[in-house]
Enzyme design. Structure first.
Site, PDB file in Angstrom:
ATOM      1  NE  ARG A   9      14.779  48.464 -67.000  1.00 23.39           N
ATOM      2  CZ  ARG A   9      15.456  49.228 -66.151  1.00 23.39           C
ATOM      3  NH1 ARG A   9      15.402  49.019 -64.868  1.00 23.39           N
ATOM      4  NH2 ARG A   9      16.196  50.239 -66.590  1.00 23.39           N
ATOM      5  CD  GLU A  15      21.685  47.454 -67.730  1.00 26.36           C
ATOM      6  OE1 GLU A  15      20.671  47.797 -68.364  1.00 26.36           O
ATOM      7  OE2 GLU A  15      21.632  46.756 -66.713  1.00 26.36           O
ATOM      8  CG  ASP A 148      13.999  51.062 -69.349  1.00 29.16           C
ATOM      9  OD1 ASP A 148      14.715  50.046 -69.307  1.00 29.16           O
ATOM     10  OD2 ASP A 148      14.435  52.208 -69.166  1.00 29.16           O
TER      11      ASP A 148
HETATM   12  C1  GLA Z   1      18.164  53.026 -69.430  1.00 27.43           C
HETATM   13  C2  GLA Z   1      17.409  53.133 -70.760  1.00 27.43           C
HETATM   14  C3  GLA Z   1      17.310  51.767 -71.447  1.00 27.43           C
HETATM   15  C4  GLA Z   1      18.662  51.072 -71.523  1.00 27.43           C
HETATM   16  C5  GLA Z   1      19.382  51.126 -70.180  1.00 27.43           C
HETATM   17  C6  GLA Z   1      20.784  50.593 -70.270  1.00 27.43           C
HETATM   18  O1  GLA Z   1      17.407  52.283 -68.518  1.00 27.43           O
HETATM   19  O2  GLA Z   1      16.129  53.666 -70.550  1.00 27.43           O
HETATM   20  O3  GLA Z   1      16.734  51.920 -72.727  1.00 27.43           O
HETATM   21  O4  GLA Z   1      19.453  51.629 -72.540  1.00 27.43           O
HETATM   22  O5  GLA Z   1      19.432  52.429 -69.642  1.00 27.43           O
HETATM   23  O6  GLA Z   1      20.781  49.240 -70.560  1.00 27.43           O
END
Ligand code: GLA
Length: 337
Positions: A9, A15, A148
């Site tokens: 992804r 974020e 994710d």
């Molecule tokens: C990583 C984590 C996600 C999210 C991102 C930041 O990818 O696995 O859960 O917190 O960082 O947005």
């Protein structure tokens, strides 16, 4: 023979908001991880990977702690097998079309989700996402949110996903036809240092203990906090949640210049307020943002290295030494017998 494909992804905006029940706008990629194999009666889980030399070969059922198991990538598989109580036996192969190592495109979530689907069958995808998250937490110590895993499992071709990480509602958002999503490497392998990520999350929780859920907090509330670090972290989260819906509006109205500005604001906030960027990442962001055809660019994922994402005019080419690709929004994980 049974086979499962789980995509990586890329997050367009939103974020470091998922673990406070905030908004995110990721999309599943059309590249990812495929596991193909067969259940058998050997009482062993045997998997080889096209990306790594050492195979996984363990006795079933898997009991106890998997965090010392070798090879390291096998921990996600072993943990998934443990979660679903895999006992008979399975032998198969793993192939990946995601770039190897330190890209921040969620290859570990893809692996965990693929393994759960393959060993345990399809089920409620929100529950699968939660189990995959706990598998990854056990394997890495990174106390991540659910973005994710939810993206990997629920991707819709041609669409990004607006995920409300509070209610876990997912709404597909069509990408405009006249824009391309470019994903490119910063030149610095992503090190989602457990301590840094977990420390950011802990700061958010400390803020919430003072002013209540960050999802509902206002800029005035976070600005009034005594601790200057808390002000910066809280400010990022409040503004970042707003940027998700602003991006969707920009897509809906076809205002791609505005979409680019939102990316740039997001990057500045990650760099200056949330402090999860690095000098190498910032330099790459600036280099690409200034290229012809680019509306805007920003760091994507957890940070501390890894990949960036840009919105660009169709056909735009990146003149950089690092790896890059045109990312098309793909379908979520699929299981086929
Ligand atoms: C990583 C984590 C996600 C999210 C991102 C930041 O990818 O696995 O859960 O917190 O960082 O947005």
């Amino acid at each position: 023979m049974t086979s499962v494909f789980a995509p990586g992804r890329v997050n367009l905006i939103g974020e470091h908001t998922d673990y406070t029940g905030g908004l995110v706008l990721p999309m599943a990629l059309d590249s990812g991880i495929t596991i193909t194999g067969q259940h058998n009666d050997t009482g062993r889980l045997v998997l080889s990977s096209s990306q790594f030399d050492e195979p996984l070969d363990v006795a079933l059922p898997i009991g106890g702690d998997v965090t010392t198991l070798q090879p390291v990538w096998g921990r996600y598989l072993a943990s998934a097998a443990q979660q679903v109580g895999l006992a008979r036996g399975f032998e198969g192969e793993i192939e990946s079309t995601l770039p190897a190592g330190g890209t921040g495109l969620s290859s570990s979530s893809a692996l965990a989700c693929a393994a759960l689907l393959l060993f345990g069958g399809d089920a409620d995808r929100t529950e699968l996402a939660k189990t995959a998250r706990s598998i990854e937490f056990a394997a890495t110590g990174v106390n991540s949110g659910l973005m994710d895993q939810l993206s990997v499992l629920n991707g819709v071709a041609g669409h990004a996903l607006r995920i409300d990480c509070g209610s876990l509602d997912i709404a597909p958002v069509p990408l405009p036809d006249d824009v391309e999503v470019l994903v490119f490497h910063s030149g610095q392998p992503r090190m989602l240092a457990d301590s840094e990520y977990n420390e950011r999350r802990a700061t958010c929780e400390a803020i919430e203990a003072l002013i209540g859920p960050l999802r509902e907090a206002t800029l005035d509330q976070v600005s009034a906090l005594d601790d200057p670090t808390m002000v910066k972290r809280g400010r990022h989260v409040v503004r970042e949640n707003a940027r998700v819906d602003a991006m969707i509006e920009a897509f809906t109205s076809g205002d791609l210049s505005l979409a680019g500005e939102i990316l740039e604001d997001g990057h500045r906030s990650l760099s200056e307020d949330y402090e999860v960027s690095t000098p190498i990442v910032d330099a790459q962001q600036q280099r690409v943002a200034a290229m012809p055809g680019i509306y805007g660019a920003r760091l994507t994922g957890g940070g501390f290295g890894g990949s960036l994402v840009a919105l660009a005019e169709p056909g735009t080419t990146l003149e950089i030494d690092e790896w890059w690709m045109r990312a098309r929004p793909g379908q979520g994980a699929t299981l086929s017998d």
